[in-house]
Structure formats: structure tokens, C-alpha cells
Design a protein around this motif. Structure first.
Motif, PDB file in Angstrom:
ATOM      1  N   GLN A  10       1.005  -0.857   0.102  1.00  0.00           N
ATOM      2  CA  GLN A  10       0.034  -0.258  -0.205  1.00  0.00           C
ATOM      3  C   GLN A  10       0.480   1.355   0.050  1.00  0.00           C
ATOM      4  OE1 GLN A  10      -3.482   0.861   2.395  1.00  0.00           O
ATOM      5  NE2 GLN A  10      -3.650  -0.865   3.574  1.00  0.00           N
ATOM      6  N   VAL A  11       1.353   1.218   1.086  1.00  0.00           N
ATOM      7  CA  VAL A  11       3.083   2.596   1.489  1.00  0.00           C
ATOM      8  C   VAL A  11       3.360   2.857  -0.522  1.00  0.00           C
ATOM      9  CG1 VAL A  11       5.407   3.312   1.977  1.00  0.00           C
ATOM     10  CG2 VAL A  11       2.770   2.223   3.515  1.00  0.00           C
ATOM     11  N   VAL A  12       3.918   1.124  -0.776  1.00  0.00           N
ATOM     12  CA  VAL A  12       4.939   1.867  -1.830  1.00  0.00           C
ATOM     13  C   VAL A  12       3.531   2.716  -3.446  1.00  0.00           C
ATOM     14  CG1 VAL A  12       6.622   0.406  -1.655  1.00  0.00           C
ATOM     15  CG2 VAL A  12       4.984  -0.814  -3.175  1.00  0.00           C
ATOM     16  N   GLU A  13       2.699   2.240  -3.235  1.00  0.00           N
ATOM     17  CA  GLU A  13       1.624   1.916  -4.325  1.00  0.00           C
ATOM     18  C   GLU A  13       1.123   4.293  -4.647  1.00  0.00           C
ATOM     19  OE1 GLU A  13      -2.231   0.136  -4.064  1.00  0.00           O
ATOM     20  OE2 GLU A  13      -3.250   2.049  -4.625  1.00  0.00           O
ATOM     21  N   VAL A  14       0.773   4.408  -2.865  1.00  0.00           N
ATOM     22  CA  VAL A  14       0.306   5.829  -2.953  1.00  0.00           C
ATOM     23  C   VAL A  14       1.798   6.715  -3.400  1.00  0.00           C
ATOM     24  CG1 VAL A  14      -0.212   7.239  -1.006  1.00  0.00           C
ATOM     25  CG2 VAL A  14      -1.161   4.718  -1.195  1.00  0.00           C
ATOM     26  N   ALA A  15       2.472   6.056  -3.212  1.00  0.00           N
ATOM     27  CA  ALA A  15       4.197   7.052  -2.623  1.00  0.00           C
ATOM     28  C   ALA A  15       4.152   7.093  -4.852  1.00  0.00           C
ATOM     29  CB  ALA A  15       5.288   6.023  -2.399  1.00  0.00           C
ATOM     30  N   ALA A  16       4.191   6.154  -4.659  1.00  0.00           N
ATOM     31  CA  ALA A  16       4.300   6.413  -6.476  1.00  0.00           C
ATOM     32  C   ALA A  16       3.412   6.603  -7.803  1.00  0.00           C
ATOM     33  CB  ALA A  16       4.037   5.088  -7.344  1.00  0.00           C
ATOM     34  N   ARG A  17       2.174   6.931  -6.656  1.00  0.00           N
ATOM     35  CA  ARG A  17       0.918   8.209  -7.317  1.00  0.00           C
ATOM     36  C   ARG A  17       1.451   9.336  -6.549  1.00  0.00           C
ATOM     37  NH1 ARG A  17      -3.239   9.453  -4.193  1.00  0.00           N
ATOM     38  NH2 ARG A  17      -3.258   7.477  -3.136  1.00  0.00           N
ATOM     39  N   THR A  18       1.850   9.743  -5.610  1.00  0.00           N
ATOM     40  CA  THR A  18       1.993  10.870  -5.326  1.00  0.00           C
ATOM     41  C   THR A  18       3.523  11.712  -5.467  1.00  0.00           C
ATOM     42  OG1 THR A  18       2.787  10.476  -3.397  1.00  0.00           O
ATOM     43  CG2 THR A  18       0.117  10.911  -3.428  1.00  0.00           C
TER      44      THR A  18
END
Ligand code: DGT
Ligand code: CA
Ligand code: CA
Ligand code: ZN
Length: 581
Positions: free
Chosen positions: A492-500
Motif C-alpha cells: 500500500q505504501v509504495v503504491e501511494v508513494a508512486a502515485r504522489t
């Protein structure tokens, strides 16, 4: 007794401070030893030299009493107070201080009331329930101590890379200086850059193996000799605090040096794969070479072995049986220390660092860096002397002024801003917006409890979603061998980091190495960019950058994956992309 190094003196003074604290000595006395140890850390010259010149008392903050004790230690290897204290307590006692949750007060209480003198004693009084009955302890703190012991035991006596490497380097240098030695290499897990190592493996090429091994067995710092032969020696070295590190030396011949280096660099699993590949071709691979029947077809260099097996040379950091043999031409060009153009997480005397802004900047400039970011702690990090809003406003001015004063390096205005328990940032957005660079870190409430509203994952994601947060500092909060990582839902963390477009830090301090290699791999796989920073509290610690680079190499990071390999202009563009994502 060998020549005492400054580090030996520091260790002795720290040990005195620990034991005095356990002994219940007054603050003032304890602190005077701690302060002496800190002072000696800053001394650039060998204390032995200063002593010979009669100049010990010239050191700032070293009075006559302390100077006498340093002199006694340098000349005799002992200090009276240390002897007295050590005679008073069991030898296993200082090790108890290493357990998370066991301060000097608890150690001394357990010793006095329950005769706890070692970890095994401590486990007994936990099991019997006696420890929880001591005043001021109770079930919750005992549970924490039990977890601390379990964690320590799980780490199985492995030594952090950052502690093993100086020993390995020193030993390699001493071996290299012996007569007849023509080559020395560090092998094993340390060459592969593992965050912890079981032991140190060193290879050398020499005319007279027996003589080299004999000299090795009597090096300064050797506490026990486990094996001593014509081609092999094995010793232990004292790391202080009662812990030892094993060092293995093997003497090999020039013709098979490459094969031996390959074999003893491991990993065992990687070696098995290579050997299978050799067998497929009806060849035989061992530490002496690659053989076709009775003919040696490769072995003087590692490259020759990989090449014969149809492979490109594989960097040691990748030799972990993680699919490295299948990479072929996709083998990435891994990031190197020389690709690093700046360090984006460091502290100064404004919070808990030891140097001024300009001292840090000048040291970074000497390393050839193009930029740094000063990231002192925010207001909620009270024990770290975090900056109130008013002090942070002043700090912004101070950093800008320092930047105006220095040429040849850019000092970015940064902060290491706490991520609070409710997921909010410790500073308001209008203050964060005045910074060039914001690292968001969790420093409290890492052990998730039911009473907490937000999990570590939720707090981290909330910070990533804040447009001013450029990077998440030491994302899992682990301390190697001391504190386990927070249980983050990394996907989850890496997904949101990638998006932002938010960066995740690889904290290069050898006590942290956080993110760790597998998490970095996961982040890179999701398209996240990393930033490798030392979190230096003194410019001496800039050297730890190499540990972060090594760890990132293990995750196959290239320079394109690392924000602080960007030019200053490109970094600024990236920061505005984060703010506008
Ligand atoms: P460590 O010390 O536990 O951190 O890990 P390593 O990888 O340094 O392992 P170590 O010191 O036991 O041995 C050094 C290298 O020697 C290892 O990486 C591969 C090689 N090696 C040792 N024993 C074996 C073995 O039984 N089979 C194979 N294929 N290689 C071995
Ligand atoms: Ca090893
Ligand atoms: Ca070994
Ligand atoms: Zn931090």
C-alpha cells in the motif's frame, strides 16, 4: 597488550559510565565519564601521541583526573575505577543494557533485588513472574523486555555491517602490510553488503601462508585463536560490550585467486546455482577453479569463471539466488557511491546534531557534493531538542544565511518533521511550504497498540499524501539487532508513494538501513524513487553513505532510481513534481 587506540579508550570510559549508572552513582559522576568519552571521539590525534607529548590535559574538557585515567589505560591497559566496578558486578551485566526496555535503573534493580547478572538469569525471573513484581516494573514493561530479549536472540549474534567493516578493513590493511603478501580481498557476506554478518572472511595471496597466518593470529585486538594452519586461520576480535566477532583468513594461490574469491564470497545458494551450471556443461567448479576433466579452464579471476559459464560478471551484492543468473543483458548498471551528488537528511546543533550548518556544509563540499538539506527535528521530538515553530522560522533564516555565505554547494532548507499519531504533520503546511525539502518521519508510537486510532501504515500514507512531504524518513523505524521494524503494509505504501511521486528514504546509517534491500526492491518495482541519506548527526557520519548505496545495490537500484543522484536543477524539478502531483 597491543597499542591502545582512541576507540579502546572511549569504550573503557563508556563502560565505566554504564557500570556507575548501574551502581547508582550520582548523575554528575556518570556524566563526567560520558562527556570524556564524547570529547575523545572528537580528538583527531592518537591519544598515545598526545600522552607521550604530555598534552592530554590540553584537550578541552579533560581535567587532571580524567587525564590520569587515560594515561593509566594507555600505559597499562587498565583503569582502577573500571577494575573496581568490574569486580563488583558479574561480567554479563553490561550486556543487559543492550536489551530494548532495560535502562541502567532496571538493570541495577534486577541485579540488586533478584541477583540477575546475565540474560539467562533475566529470562528466569521473567518466567517466574518475579521481575514483574519489582516496584516500577509491572506486566507491561516486563512484556516489552521479554520481546527485547526475543528480538536480540533472533538476531543470533550477527554483527551489523557497520561494525564489522572497520574490523575487516583494518585486518586487511595489516595483512597487506605483511612481507610476501601480494593481494588481499574481503569476501563473504560483508563483500555482498549484507546488513549483518555472521563472521568476516578475508582472502590473501602470499608466498608463505604459515607465516601470514601466524602473524594474523597475533594481531592487535585478537582475543582468541580458533584455528591456525598453513592456509587458514580463524580468530575472534573483541567488539567491546562483551561481544566478539570471528575473522577467517584463507591464503590462496594466484592461479586460483578468482575461483577462491568467487567461492568464499558466496552466497552458498548462489554458488550452488553456479555449480549446477558447470555440471550441465560436464564441468566441475570449486574454490580452486573451473575444470574440464583434468584441465583447469578458468580460475585466476572471477570474470573468467562467469564468462566460461556464459554469464556476465555479477556484482557481489546480487549474489543471493534472487534470479541474478537470469538477468543476462538486463543486468542493471548499479548505483555507485560516486553517483551520489548530495545528502538530504542531516542534523545540526539546532536539534540533536553535533555540528553547525556551515561545518556540515563545508564537510559535504569537501566530499564533492553539490547540495545538502539540513533536516533538524520538529517540535514533538522533545528529547531530540526538536525546533518549536518560532525556532524553525529562525532556522529557515539561518540556513538561508549560511547558504549565502558558502560558495560551491547549495544548502537546502529542510526539516525532519514528525508524523504525529493522528497522521498529521508536526508543523502546519504554511511552515512546511517555506522549506525546500521535507522529510516526514515517525518517531513515536511505533509499537502499534489498540488504543491508537491510526496504524503505522495509515500514518505513513497520510504523510505521503501531504504535498509538502518529499520523502518518508527511515520508513519502518527499525534499529538493526535492537528494534524490529513497524509492520507496514508495504505494498500500500509504495503504491501511494508512486502515485504522489513521494520518495522513500534508504537511511544509510548502519544501525538502520531502512528501507532494507527487499523493501527497496518492492518500491522500485512499483515505480517509486528512493533517496539515500545518512541522517548524519556529525559530518564524520557522511561516510555511512556507502552502506546505503550498498543496500540499494542489493535491490538492483541504478542511479536513475535515486533522487540524490540528480543534479540540483533536476532535484528541484522533482520536488515541484511532488508538490503538484
Ligand atoms: P555469514 O558469515 O553467515 O554472514 O555468511 P557468509 O556468506 O559470509 O558465509 P560463511 O562465512 O559461512 O562462508 C563464506 C562463503 O564461503 C559463503 O558465502 C559461501 C562459501 N561457502 C562456505 N561453505 C559453503 C558450502 O558448504 N557450500 C558452498 N557452496 N559454499 C560455501
Ligand atoms: Ca562470513
Ligand atoms: Ca566464515
Ligand atoms: Zn529520524
Amino acid at each position: 597488550m597491543g597499542v591502545m587506540s582512541n576507540a579502546d579508550v572511549i569504550r573503557a570510559f563508556q563502560r565505566i559510565a554504564d557500570l556507575l549508572e548501574i551502581d547508582g552513582a550520582d548523575r554528575f559522576r556518570v556524566n563526567s565519564y560520558k562527556k570524556a568519552a564524547r570529547t575523545i571521539k572528537e580528538v583527531p590525534d592518537a591519544l598515545t601521541k598526545l600522552n607521550e607529548a604530555g598534552k592530554l590535559t590540553d584537550l578541552p574538557g579533560i581535567g587532571k583526573g580524567t587525564a590520569d585515567r587515560i594515561r593509566q589505560f594507555l600505559e597499562t591497559g587498565r583503569i582502577d575505577v573500571l577494575d573496581e566496578l568490574q569486580a563488583k558486578f558479574p561480567p554479563g551485566l553490561p550486556q543487559l543494557l543492550e536489551i530494548q526496555g532495560m535502562g541502567p535503573k532496571k538493570v541495577s534493580q534486577a541485579y540488586r533485588d533478584l541477583e540477575v547478572g546475565s540474560i539467562s538469569d533475566l529470562k528466569k525471573v521473567i518466567a517466574s513472574g518475579e521481575l514483574a513484581k519489582l516496584p516500577g516494573l509491572g506486566v507491561t514493561s516486563v512484556k516489552k523486555i521479554a520481546e527485547g530479549i526475543a528480538f536480540m536472540e533472533k538476531s543470533g549474534g550477527r554483527t551489523a555491517m557497520g561494525r564489522a567493516l572497520p574490523v575487516a578493513t583494518l585486518f586487511s590493511e595489516m595483512i597487506a602490510s605483511l612481507p610476501g603478501v601480494t593481494r588481499v580481498e574481503i569476501a563473504g557476506s560483508l563483500r555482498r553488503g549484507k546488513e549483518t554478518v555472521g563472521d568476516v572472511d578475508i582472502l590473501c595471496e602470499a608466498a608463505d601462508g604459515g607465516a601470514v597466518v601466524n602473524a594474523f593470529a597475533t594481531f592487535v585486538g585478537v582475543t582468541r585463536v580458533l584455528a591456525r594452519g598453513e592456509t587458514k586461520g580463524s580468530v575472534t576480535v573483541d567488539l567491546g560490550d562483551g561481544r566478539e566477532l570471528q575473522v577467517d583468513l584463507r591464503v590462496v594461490e594466484k592461479e586460483s585467486f578468482g575461483a577462491a574469491l568467487q567461492y568464499f564470497s558466496g552466497s552458498k545458494e548462489h554458488n550452488v546455482l553456479l555449480r549446477e551450471r558447470a555440471i550441465e556443461k560436464k564441468w566441475r567448479l570449486n574454490e580452486y577453479g573451473l575444470h574440464d576433466g583434468d584441465t583447469k579452464i578458468a580460475g585466476d579471476s572471477e570474470e573468467s569463471i562467469y564468462a566460461k559459464l556464459g554469464l556476465r560478471w555479477i556484482p557481489p551484492e546480487l549474489r543471493e539466488d534472487r534470479g541474478e543468473l537470469e538477468l543476462g543483458d538486463d543486468l542493471p548498471e548499479l548505483v555507485e557511491l560516486s553517483d551520489i551528488r548530495g545528502d538530504l537528511h542531516m542534523h545540526t546543533t539546532a536539534s540533536d546534531g553535533k555540528c553547525s550548518i556551515l561545518e556540515m556544509a563545508n564537510a559535504a563540499k569537501r566530499l564533492g557534493y553539490e547540495y545538502i538539506a539540513i533536516c533538524d527535528h520538529s517540535k514533538s521530538s522533545v528529547i531530540a531538542n526538536g525546533l518549536s515553530i518560532a525556532r524553525m522560522v529562525q532556522q529557515i533564516d539561518d540556513i538561508r544565511a549560511a547558504n549565502d555565505e558558502i560558495d560551491g554547494i547549495e544548502i537546502l532548507v529542510g526539516t525532519e518533521c514528525d508524523i504525529l499519531a493522528n497522521g498529521e504533520m508536526d508543523y502546519p503546511n504554511d511552515l512546511l511550504s517555506q522549506c525546500d525539502w521535507v522529510v516526514g518521519s515517525i518517531h513515536s508510537g511505533m509499537g502499534e497498540s489498540k488504543s491508537q486510532k491510526l496504524s503505522g501504515t495509515e500514518r505513513t500514507i497520510a504523510a505521503i499524501e501531504n504535498k509538502y512531504v518529499c520523502a518518508i524518513g527511515h520508513p519502518t523505524g527499525r534499529l538493526i539487532n535492537r528494534r524490529p521494524a513497524m509492520e507496514l503494509d508495504m505494498s500500500q505504501v509504495v503504491e501511494v508513494a508512486a502515485r504522489t511521486k513521494t520518495l522513500l528514504e534508504v537511511n544509510a546509517s548502519w544501525q538502520r538501513l531502512d528501507l532494507k534491500d527487499l523493501h527497496i526492491m518492492q518500491a522500485l518495482g512499483a515505480g517509486v524513487m528512493i533517496t539515500i541519506n545518512t541522517d548524519a548527526h556529525h559530518f564524520d557520519q557522511f561516510a555511512q553513505m556507502s552502506f546505503g548505496v550498498t543496500t540499494s545495490r542489493r535491490a538492483r537500484a541504478t542511479r536513475n532510481d535515486v533522487a540524490n543522484c540528480l543534479s540540483l536543477g533536476a532535484l528541484r524539478e522533482r520536488i515541484s513534481a511532488i508538490r503538484n502531483a
